[in-house]
Write a protein that holds these residues in place. Structure first.
Motif, short mmCIF file in Angstrom:
data_model
loop_
_atom_site.label_atom_id
_atom_site.label_comp_id
_atom_site.label_asym_id
_atom_site.label_seq_id
_atom_site.Cartn_x
_atom_site.Cartn_y
_atom_site.Cartn_z
N LEU A 133 0.79 -1.22 0.00
CA LEU A 133 0.00 0.00 0.00
C LEU A 133 0.83 1.28 0.00
N HIS A 134 2.10 1.18 0.42
CA HIS A 134 2.97 2.36 0.44
C HIS A 134 4.34 1.99 -0.14
N PRO A 135 4.41 1.67 -1.41
CA PRO A 135 5.66 1.17 -2.00
C PRO A 135 6.80 2.17 -1.97
N PHE A 136 6.52 3.46 -2.09
CA PHE A 136 7.59 4.45 -2.09
C PHE A 136 8.23 4.59 -0.71
N THR A 137 7.43 4.41 0.32
CA THR A 137 7.98 4.40 1.68
C THR A 137 8.77 3.12 1.91
N TYR A 138 8.30 2.05 1.35
CA TYR A 138 8.92 0.74 1.57
C TYR A 138 10.35 0.69 1.03
N ILE A 139 10.58 1.30 -0.12
CA ILE A 139 11.91 1.22 -0.72
C ILE A 139 12.94 2.03 0.08
N GLN A 140 12.48 2.88 0.98
CA GLN A 140 13.40 3.66 1.81
C GLN A 140 13.80 2.92 3.09
N ILE A 141 13.12 1.82 3.38
CA ILE A 141 13.44 1.05 4.58
C ILE A 141 14.67 0.21 4.33
N LYS A 142 15.62 0.24 5.23
CA LYS A 142 16.87 -0.50 5.08
C LYS A 142 16.87 -1.75 5.96
N VAL A 143 17.79 -2.64 5.66
CA VAL A 143 17.87 -3.88 6.42
C VAL A 143 18.21 -3.62 7.88
N THR A 144 18.90 -2.53 8.16
CA THR A 144 19.24 -2.21 9.55
C THR A 144 17.99 -1.95 10.38
N HIS A 145 16.93 -1.44 9.74
CA HIS A 145 15.68 -1.21 10.46
C HIS A 145 15.07 -2.55 10.89
N TYR A 146 15.15 -3.55 10.04
CA TYR A 146 14.63 -4.88 10.38
C TYR A 146 15.45 -5.50 11.51
N VAL A 147 16.76 -5.34 11.44
CA VAL A 147 17.63 -5.89 12.49
C VAL A 147 17.31 -5.23 13.83
N LEU A 148 17.04 -3.93 13.81
CA LEU A 148 16.72 -3.21 15.04
C LEU A 148 15.41 -3.72 15.65
N VAL A 149 14.40 -3.94 14.80
CA VAL A 149 13.12 -4.45 15.30
C VAL A 149 13.30 -5.84 15.92
N VAL A 150 14.06 -6.70 15.24
CA VAL A 150 14.29 -8.05 15.75
C VAL A 150 15.04 -8.00 17.08
N ALA A 151 16.03 -7.11 17.18
CA ALA A 151 16.79 -6.99 18.43
C ALA A 151 15.89 -6.56 19.58
N VAL A 152 14.99 -5.63 19.31
CA VAL A 152 14.06 -5.18 20.35
C VAL A 152 13.17 -6.32 20.82
N LEU A 153 12.66 -7.13 19.87
CA LEU A 153 11.79 -8.25 20.23
C LEU A 153 12.52 -9.27 21.09
N TRP A 154 13.77 -9.58 20.72
CA TRP A 154 14.54 -10.55 21.51
C TRP A 154 14.87 -9.99 22.90
N VAL A 155 15.18 -8.70 22.99
CA VAL A 155 15.48 -8.09 24.29
C VAL A 155 14.26 -8.14 25.20
N VAL A 156 13.10 -7.83 24.64
CA VAL A 156 11.86 -7.89 25.43
C VAL A 156 11.59 -9.31 25.90
N ALA A 157 11.76 -10.28 24.97
CA ALA A 157 11.51 -11.68 25.32
C ALA A 157 12.47 -12.15 26.42
N LEU A 158 13.74 -11.81 26.28
CA LEU A 158 14.72 -12.24 27.28
C LEU A 158 14.53 -11.51 28.61
N SER A 159 14.09 -10.25 28.56
CA SER A 159 13.86 -9.52 29.81
C SER A 159 12.71 -10.12 30.59
N ILE A 160 11.76 -10.75 29.89
CA ILE A 160 10.68 -11.46 30.57
C ILE A 160 11.14 -12.84 31.01
#
Length: 353
Positions: A133-160
């Motif tokens: 639905l927002h292809p022009f925004t999507y092409i600006q997203i970098k792989v580092t953004h995905y790595v950051l999201v994954v890191a946050v999820l694992w930190v939250v999971a491990l903190s619990i």
């Protein structure tokens, strides 16, 4: 986490209120769990190790969202590694013999998988939503953004997970003189200690993510359906359907029965017949939710465009027929001749004599 400190109950567990106390039994769990967990262990281990190898080493031309899939496969691999301990536990009448710390670790990883899987599904959903639905925004997203999201999820999971692993000891089941693992908390523990975990897990671990999936995917499917028929369209729709099927078959029944189970534990539900039914339903959905790690590799396959997922074993046989396009001497076309190669006669590299 939902029911993170009280999972599969022993067959002779009791619950009660001010006026009565009755036993909860589900003897079928002693055969149900070992059979289901054995199947999941064999299939899940093979599928997810293969998925990790292909996703990390062989598959090419994938979007940045492959980061979510790699971590989903990693969470599934950790999950299947604890299943042999749970198989032994149920085969021995829900008697834990591996020590207190191992009980906390295996129980924690069991539920970490459930909520990390839902979280990664939600991330894939949001990723597909933005891409369609927002292809022009999507092409600006970098792989580092995905790595950051994954890191946050694992930190939250491990903190619990850390407080749960370092928490209280196991609970003995006096009726059979067995050691229970992650179960049999008193009503007071459910009312005060476990209530925040269960409420937060139900709301933020399932209700909100599942609502995002249900709202986003119809919008994505509607937009994709407007695109002309193509391979990408078919793969995108397949991804949508697979995630919806996994959530509907594995996660939805588990969380519905867990909600009822939680209400039973805090004595909002006190009907004896309904309580026993909830207890048995929970045994079934606990086994069913483990199948998600066997179904997730389907998502990796349909999302990837690489042919490396196909195991092509070519068996080379000597050709029995040769097709010719044109015989200049006879001025005829498309003749089929049986191959009768003479000794010493060489065959043309392309297979035509």
């Amino acid at each position: 986490m939902a029911d993170i400190s009280c999972t599969e109950g022993v067959s002779n567990e009791t619950t009660g209120n001010a006026s009565s106390e009755f036993s909860l039994d589900a003897d079928f769990q002693y055969s149900l769990f070992p059979v289901i967990y054995s199947i999941v262990f064999v299939l899940g281990l093979m599928e997810n190790i293969l998925a990790l190898y292909l996703l990390c080493c062989r598959v090419k031309h994938m979007s940045h969202s492959y980061v979510y899939m790699v971590n989903l496969a990693l969470a599934d691999t950790l999950f299947v590694c604890v299943l042999p301990f749970k198989i032994h536990y149920h085969l021995n009448g829900n008697n834990w013999i591996f020590g207190d710390m191992s009980c906390r670790v295996t129980g924690t990883f069991y539920y970490i998988n459930i909520y990390l899987s839902i979280a990664f599904f939600t991330c894939i959903c949001i990723d597909r939503y933005v891409a369609v639905l927002h292809p022009f925004t999507y092409i600006q997203i970098k792989v580092t953004h995905y790595v950051l999201v994954v890191a946050v999820l694992w930190v939250v999971a491990l903190s619990i997970a850390v407080p749960l692993i370092l928490g209280g000891p196991l609970h003995n089941c006096g009726m059979r003189n067995t050691t229970a693992c992650f179960e049999n908390f008193a009503v007071s523990s459910w009312t005060y200690r476990m209530a925040p975990y269960n409420i937060l897990a139900l709301v933020f671990g399932f209700v909100i993510p599942f609502s995002i999936i249900l709202i986003s995917y119809p919008l994505i499917a509607k937009r994709i359906s407007q695109i002309k028929r193509s391979v990408r369209k078919r793969k995108a729709l397949s991804t949508i359907y697979i995630i919806l099927v996994i959530c509907t078959l594995c996660f939805l029944p588990y969380h519905l029965t867990h909600l009822l189970h939680f209400l039973m534990r805090i004595q909002v539900i006190q009907n004896e017949s309904f309580t026993k039914l909830i207890y048995k339903m929970r045994r079934v959905t606990l086994a069913l939710v483990s199948f998600n790690c066997c179904l997730n590799p389907l998502l990796y396959y349909y999302t990837s465009s690489s042919k490396q997922w196909l195991c092509n074993f070519r068996l080379r046989f000597r050709s029995q027929v040769v097709y010719t396009v044109c015989d200049q001497k006879l001025d005829k076309f498309s003749y089929v001749y049986k191959l009768q190669q003479r000794p010493g006669e060489k065959q043309h590299p392309d297979g035509i004599n």
